[in-house]
Design a protein around this motif. Structure first.
Motif, PDB file in Angstrom:
ATOM      1  N   ALA A 104       0.916   3.901  -3.043  1.00  0.00           N
ATOM      2  CA  ALA A 104       0.548   5.296  -2.791  1.00  0.00           C
ATOM      3  C   ALA A 104       1.628   6.224  -3.317  1.00  0.00           C
ATOM      4  O   ALA A 104       1.341   7.233  -3.990  1.00  0.00           O
ATOM      5  CB  ALA A 104       0.351   5.518  -1.287  1.00  0.00           C
ATOM      6  N   TYR A 162      -0.308  12.107  -9.944  1.00  0.00           N
ATOM      7  CA  TYR A 162      -0.862  13.272  -9.253  1.00  0.00           C
ATOM      8  C   TYR A 162      -0.052  14.514  -9.537  1.00  0.00           C
ATOM      9  O   TYR A 162      -0.588  15.538  -9.983  1.00  0.00           O
ATOM     10  CB  TYR A 162      -0.928  12.972  -7.752  1.00  0.00           C
ATOM     11  N   TYR A 172       1.501   6.276  -7.127  1.00  0.00           N
ATOM     12  CA  TYR A 172       0.366   7.066  -7.625  1.00  0.00           C
ATOM     13  C   TYR A 172       0.670   8.556  -7.527  1.00  0.00           C
ATOM     14  O   TYR A 172       0.487   9.312  -8.484  1.00  0.00           O
ATOM     15  CB  TYR A 172      -0.891   6.726  -6.828  1.00  0.00           C
ATOM     16  N   MET A 173       1.175   8.972  -6.344  1.00  0.00           N
ATOM     17  CA  MET A 173       1.516  10.387  -6.154  1.00  0.00           C
ATOM     18  C   MET A 173       2.533  10.829  -7.194  1.00  0.00           C
ATOM     19  O   MET A 173       2.415  11.896  -7.806  1.00  0.00           O
ATOM     20  CB  MET A 173       2.136  10.609  -4.773  1.00  0.00           C
ATOM     21  N   VAL A 206       0.834  -1.201   0.000  1.00  0.00           N
ATOM     22  CA  VAL A 206       0.000   0.000   0.000  1.00  0.00           C
ATOM     23  C   VAL A 206       0.871   1.255   0.000  1.00  0.00           C
ATOM     24  O   VAL A 206       0.623   2.204  -0.766  1.00  0.00           O
ATOM     25  CB  VAL A 206      -0.946  -0.018   1.213  1.00  0.00           C
ATOM     26  N   VAL A 207       1.933   1.249   0.833  1.00  0.00           N
ATOM     27  CA  VAL A 207       2.813   2.419   0.879  1.00  0.00           C
ATOM     28  C   VAL A 207       3.447   2.673  -0.478  1.00  0.00           C
ATOM     29  O   VAL A 207       3.444   3.805  -1.006  1.00  0.00           O
ATOM     30  CB  VAL A 207       3.903   2.215   1.955  1.00  0.00           C
TER      31      VAL A 207
END
Lengths: 168, 112, 111
Positions: B15, B23, B18-19, B11-12
């Motif tokens: 994330a 993003y 994705y960032m 998950v880390v």
């Protein structure tokens, strides 16, 4: 011509080529500075490069060296995919151990290259070398057998035959 | 327990990815530099936590090799080749540092 | 075209760097960590430098990258080997999954 003189000439030209390649020369002053730097390097450490008398058949040996390099790159790619599989697996399927293999190479540079290649190929890491008996201690991430002959067959044989032709 | 930790790590990492890649709006090469900086965070984790001295030495050695890649990317980003000089010297120093550390770990004097 | 190939090498290198560092965090003892990290990070950094060489061609920039590749391929296995030997001699234990330790068996008389 003695071995030491040969080694010094080789070191001089290698240092000069390195200097010129790194500075992208545009001027004759660069070449003079390069010759000066290469001379200093040659005087300080010239005799260390060649230690044993080279054999004949330089062309054939260089062909073998190129073949060795390609095989080494292929093994290294396999090693990286293996490590990627191990690391991404949730359960870490490892079974480490330290095994012993026997090498028949005598030349010091050949042993060094063999140990470095074993370190960079799948799942193995050289720990120590015993000069008297010619044995290499190897940490293996996935031990398949503990028998010395079989281990030599699996780990060392694929490089050893080629290296024998390159160095001896 | 193992599976839970594996999922937490996943998950880390997802994330962060994705960032980094969807993003923020930055150049591609800066995104790649960010990935290497994220990797060096893991290495620093091993330097701080590592249960034995050997773990710390391994981490410092690996950091030296990682930095060469980072400096190569930085030199591409700025189009300046002197960053690669810094990288070469860094690799040299980190190699010698590893040798010295392991000699101390083995219990031999440095001038042996 | 050649720039895209170089960028491909760089992305591949960063991917393997990441796997290597992940191995450094996840695997159980010094020797396993050393294996994963040395292989993957060496290959990854060499990939990044080779991509730099492809993007810049035969200039001083490219030659510095090539020199870097030669350098890390020579030094990184030697450093790994030295660290492994030192940590084994200073008595850092192997992981509990370890099946066999020939080095310890052969060197018990010397200590």
């Amino acid at each position: 011509m003695s071995l030491r003189t040969k080694s010094k000439i080789l070191v001089f030209f290698l240092a000069l080529v390195c200097y010129l390649a790194l500075t992208s020369f545009t001027d004759y002053q660069e070449i003079i500075a390069g010759i000066a730097a290469a001379l200093i390097v040659t005087l300080l450490a010239g005799g260390l490069l060649l230690q044993t008398e080279g054999k004949k058949n330089l062309f054939k040996r260089s062909l073998k060296a190129v073949e060795y390099m390609f095989r080494f790159l292929w093994e290294m790619t396999k090693a990286n995919l293996h490590v990627a599989y191990l690391v991404l697996h949730p359960n870490l399927p490892i079974k480490p151990g330290i095994v012993k293999i026997k090498s028949s190479l005598k030349n010091e540079s050949a042993i060094t290259v063999l140990a470095n290649s074993i370190t960079l190929t799948p799942g193995t890491l050289t720990i120590d070398y015993n000069e008297k008996t010619g044995e290499l201690y190897i940490h293996w991430i996935d031990v398949k057998s503990v028998d010395e002959k079989k281990d030599t067959e699996i780990i060392g044989a694929k490089f050893e035959n080629l290296l024998k032709e390159v160095f001896e | 327990m193992k599976i839970i930790r594996w999922f937490a790590g996943l998950v880390v990492i997802l994330a962060f990815l994705y960032m980094n890649f969807f993003y923020l709006e930055i150049e591609l090469i800066v995104r790649l530099i960010n990935v290497i900086l994220f990797c060096s965070l893991f290495v620093l984790f091993r330097v701080i936590v590592g249960p034995s001295p050997a773990d710390r030495i391994v981490a410092v050695d690996i950091l030296g090799v990682l930095i060469i890649g980072l400096l190569a990317l930085t030199s591409l980003w700025n189009d300046q080749s002197f960053f690669l000089d810094v990288g070469l010297i860094w690799a040299l120093m980190s190699f010698i540092a590893s040798l010295a550390f392991s000699k101390i770990l083995e219990g031999r004097p440095l001038d042996d | 075209m050649i720039e895209n190939i170089g960028m491909g090498f760089i992305i591949l290198g960063i991917l393997f760097d990441f796997f290597g560092v992940l191995g450094l965090v996840r695997l159980p003892d010094v020797y396993n960590r050393l294996q994963a990290a040395t292989k993957c990070v060496t290959f990854g950094s060499a990939g990044i430098l080779f991509g730099t060489f492809l993007m810049k061609g035969f200039t001083s920039f490219g030659f510095k990258a090539l020199l870097g590749i030669a350098f890390i391929f020579l030094t990184s296995p030697v450093a790994a080997h030295v660290i492994a030997r030192a940590s084994h001699r200073s008595g850092i234990p192997l992981a509990k999954e370890t099946t066999i330790d020939r080095y310890k068996e052969d060197n018990e008389g010397e200590k």
